[in-house]
Design a protein around this motif. Sequence first.
Motif, PDB file in Angstrom:
ATOM      1  N   UNK A  23      -8.129   6.917  -3.619  1.00  0.00           N
ATOM      2  CA  UNK A  23      -8.356   6.784  -2.189  1.00  0.00           C
ATOM      3  C   UNK A  23      -8.789   5.412  -1.737  1.00  0.00           C
ATOM      4  N   UNK A  24      -9.033   4.487  -2.665  1.00  0.00           N
ATOM      5  CA  UNK A  24      -9.462   3.143  -2.286  1.00  0.00           C
ATOM      6  C   UNK A  24      -8.255   2.324  -1.799  1.00  0.00           C
ATOM      7  N   UNK A  25      -8.435   1.610  -0.697  1.00  0.00           N
ATOM      8  CA  UNK A  25      -7.353   0.762  -0.173  1.00  0.00           C
ATOM      9  C   UNK A  25      -7.302  -0.566  -0.938  1.00  0.00           C
ATOM     10  N   UNK A  26      -6.088  -1.072  -1.133  1.00  0.00           N
ATOM     11  CA  UNK A  26      -5.895  -2.381  -1.760  1.00  0.00           C
ATOM     12  C   UNK A  26      -4.629  -2.999  -1.169  1.00  0.00           C
ATOM     13  N   UNK A  27      -4.346  -4.269  -1.534  1.00  0.00           N
ATOM     14  CA  UNK A  27      -3.231  -4.996  -0.933  1.00  0.00           C
ATOM     15  C   UNK A  27      -2.173  -5.347  -1.974  1.00  0.00           C
ATOM     16  N   UNK A  28      -0.957  -5.395  -1.462  1.00  0.00           N
ATOM     17  CA  UNK A  28       0.168  -5.957  -2.204  1.00  0.00           C
ATOM     18  C   UNK A  28       0.593  -7.244  -1.492  1.00  0.00           C
ATOM     19  N   UNK A  29       0.456  -8.397  -2.175  1.00  0.00           N
ATOM     20  CA  UNK A  29       0.862  -9.678  -1.597  1.00  0.00           C
ATOM     21  C   UNK A  29       2.298  -9.953  -2.035  1.00  0.00           C
TER      22      UNK A  29
END
Length: 249
Positions: A23-29
């Motif tokens: 459930x933790x949000x993270x980014x794809x660059x």
Amino acid sequence: MSDASCQVQIKNSSDGAATLTVGQSFELQCDGDWSQFKPEQAQFQLGKEDLYKIKFQSAQLSASSAQLRVTSLKVGEHKFGDLVLSSGSDSKTLHGVQFKVESVIDATEGKPEPFGPRDPLGLSLPLWYYGIWMALILAILFLLYRRVRRWQQRRKLIRDLEEQGAAMDPFSQFNQSLRRMQRQYGFLQERTEAPSESKAEFLTDLEKSYRLFIGRTFLIPTFAWKDAVILKELKRLARTVYQSEGDVV
């Protein structure tokens, strides 16, 4: 459809390791041309086995790159070969997307143990609940007391009635009382006006004789009970008499 190379970025990660929790949000660059991409319609095209591994949330786009905010709802190491992100008529094939998702439960804690047995919990009941039960108990006790009291009165007064008139039957005794009152209260024969005191004394004497007659005849303590109770008992003991004479009585 065009390709884009992506790198996983996790905020607050001091060592840079691509590890996060469910459930933790993270980014794809991601690089590439994103000028025609519409993020409000974007979603990953996933197979059934990958359905909860990654989910699109939002995006910040520029002409040559994109920062995609995503999340994962499945524990494990996830590695995608060709991850397709579709948005209407434009689609992107993302490469290099891999990350590890850990459970929010600490594995060192072991399997959670169920709660042990507890003592019975006390229930708070309103005061009116106890009031109803108290009133019911008091009513039952009152009915029992009245029943026992009447039974005692019946035994005592019936015994007294029998002692007072045991020499003759109830009807003969009542006739004897009427003849005595006829001699005692002269205004009954002379048909003259009598003082109020004499009339009241005569009515009291007559009522006493009549109650004695009813009491001896039907064995009812007529001197201790109210008229309504006497009629109720008479109805129970001599229904035929009550039906013919009850209104008169």
